[in-house]
Design a protein around this motif. Structure first.
Motif, mmCIF file in Angstrom:
data_model
loop_
_atom_site.group_PDB
_atom_site.id
_atom_site.type_symbol
_atom_site.label_atom_id
_atom_site.label_comp_id
_atom_site.label_asym_id
_atom_site.label_seq_id
_atom_site.Cartn_x
_atom_site.Cartn_y
_atom_site.Cartn_z
ATOM 1 N N GLY A 56 -13.862 55.504 -87.460
ATOM 2 C CA GLY A 56 -12.969 54.387 -87.141
ATOM 3 C C GLY A 56 -12.061 54.061 -88.317
ATOM 4 O O GLY A 56 -10.845 53.834 -88.150
ATOM 5 N N ILE A 57 -12.628 54.063 -89.511
ATOM 6 C CA ILE A 57 -11.816 53.722 -90.693
ATOM 7 C C ILE A 57 -10.797 54.829 -90.978
ATOM 8 O O ILE A 57 -9.613 54.543 -91.206
ATOM 9 C CB ILE A 57 -12.738 53.468 -91.913
ATOM 10 N N VAL A 58 -11.243 56.066 -90.940
ATOM 11 C CA VAL A 58 -10.321 57.172 -91.240
ATOM 12 C C VAL A 58 -9.178 57.189 -90.216
ATOM 13 O O VAL A 58 -8.000 57.339 -90.582
ATOM 14 C CB VAL A 58 -11.074 58.522 -91.285
ATOM 15 N N ASP A 59 -9.500 56.988 -88.941
ATOM 16 C CA ASP A 59 -8.447 56.956 -87.913
ATOM 17 C C ASP A 59 -7.432 55.841 -88.204
ATOM 18 O O ASP A 59 -6.239 56.003 -87.964
ATOM 19 C CB ASP A 59 -9.056 56.735 -86.521
ATOM 20 N N ALA A 60 -7.926 54.742 -88.731
ATOM 21 C CA ALA A 60 -7.044 53.577 -88.942
ATOM 22 C C ALA A 60 -6.179 53.684 -90.194
ATOM 23 O O ALA A 60 -5.124 53.049 -90.264
ATOM 24 C CB ALA A 60 -7.898 52.303 -89.022
#
Ligand SMILES: O=c1ccn([C@@H]2O[C@H](COP(=O)(O)O)[C@@H](O)[C@H]2O)c(=O)[nH]1
Length: 306
Positions: A56-60
């Motif tokens: 989730g963090i990497v995608d964001a």
């Protein structure tokens, strides 16, 4: 790889690295619930939860930043399941074209360092075949064993176009117990800095920077200023910004006059941003959006002093 790092910093205008240091206590309850429903409250369940959280963090944030720094300890604590997620995280970040700096802090006698270097940055031979294993781009290295412990990493860096960051002056409160000791009138960190310059001198890339960088904590700005001059061709990886109290205004002398030469890390300050008062309005469900906003704010903060 140093040239790719420099190129990506220029493209993103973001001399920052997001530290992927997942702790279960940071993972939103709804992610943990899904993982535990599937795998139970097991090491596998914990690993699945931190994987979904990381993703989730990497995608964001991936489009805003040049690099990530996964801290292997946070994965190792869950054993093999955790290490599988470390690997998945490295692979996922590479698929997003992020430079991956593995915070592994290795270093040993020469033969053992060679195995660490092969496993993390190089290729291991199995009969007639070779395999890239963890496949990170950079690794952090502990210089305490001297040149024997560093040279195998430098050799692999030359062969594979990878890089290392050598611990020179760490950000933690007791780093001075050994690192500030005077030897022939000079603090040990200055001597290590001079060695970093020496170890890297045959590895200068097109960017003008060497594949042998240094770790210098944001919490010791006066020392950072001195070290910048001792290692003009080395990139400085700067931990200690944010959660450990380092401030952007303290970091100006870690950079060269070209506005390059340093990359500032923040781990908890980004990945657990939603837990801070400043970003609380995002709420747990939007933890990744909170991380994105924290990255935007950090980039602005660091660039405001350059
Ligand atoms: O001198 C050092 C060397 C490494 N670290 C690592 O950087 C991050 C910092 O995390 P924050 O949450 O941003 O404080 C962490 O992985 C440390 O192991 C460091 O802090 N200082």
């Amino acid at each position: 790889m140093i040239d790719k790092l420099v190129k990506k910093i220029k493209e993103t205008k973001a001399p920052i690295v997001v530290g992927l240091d997942p702790m279960l206590s940071y993972v939103p309850e709804y992610i943990k619930k899904t993982a535990f429903d599937e795998y139970g409250e097991t090491l596998e369940g914990a690993a699945e939860a931190i994987w979904q959280y990381n993703k989730g963090i990497v995608d964001a944030v991936h489009d805003l930043i040049p690099a990530v720094k996964p801290q292997i300890a946070m994965y190792e604590q869950f054993g093999i399941e955790g290490l599988k997620v470390f690997q998945k995280t490295v692979d996922y970040c590479k698929s997003k074209d992020l430079v991956v700096i593995a915070d592994i802090k290795r270093g040993d006698i020469g033969s053992t360092s060679a195995a660490y270097a092969v496993g993390h940055l190089g290729k291991v031979a199995v009969g007639s075949k070779t395999y890239s294993v963890f496949g990170e781009d950079f690794a952090t290295v502990n210089p305490y064993l001297g040149t024997d412990g560093i040279k195998p990493f430098v050799d692999v860096c030359k062969e594979e176009k990878k890089g290392i960051f050598v611990l020179v002056k760490t950000s933690n409160p007791s780093s001075g117990e050994f690192q500030d000791r005077l030897i022939d009138g000079k603090p040990l960190y200055e001597l290590v800095g001079a060695m970093v310059n020496e170890w890297g001198k045959d590895t200068i890339g097109e960017s003008g920077y060497s594949s042998v960088g240094a770790v210098v904590g944001a919490t010791y700005p006066e020392m950072g200023k001195v070290l910048r001059k001792i290692m003009p061709k080395s990139f400085i990886l700067v931990p200690g910004y944010g959660a450990q109290g380092g401030k952007a205004a303290d970091l100006v002398h870690y950079f060269n006059e070209d506005g390059l030469g340093a990359i500032v890390n923040s781990s908890r300050g980004i990945i657990a941003a939603y837990k801070q008062e400043k970003y609380a309005s995002f709420g747990e469900a939007n933890y990744a959006d909170a991380s994105r906003q924290a990255v935007v704010d950090m980039i602005e903060d660091i660039n405001s002093v350059l």
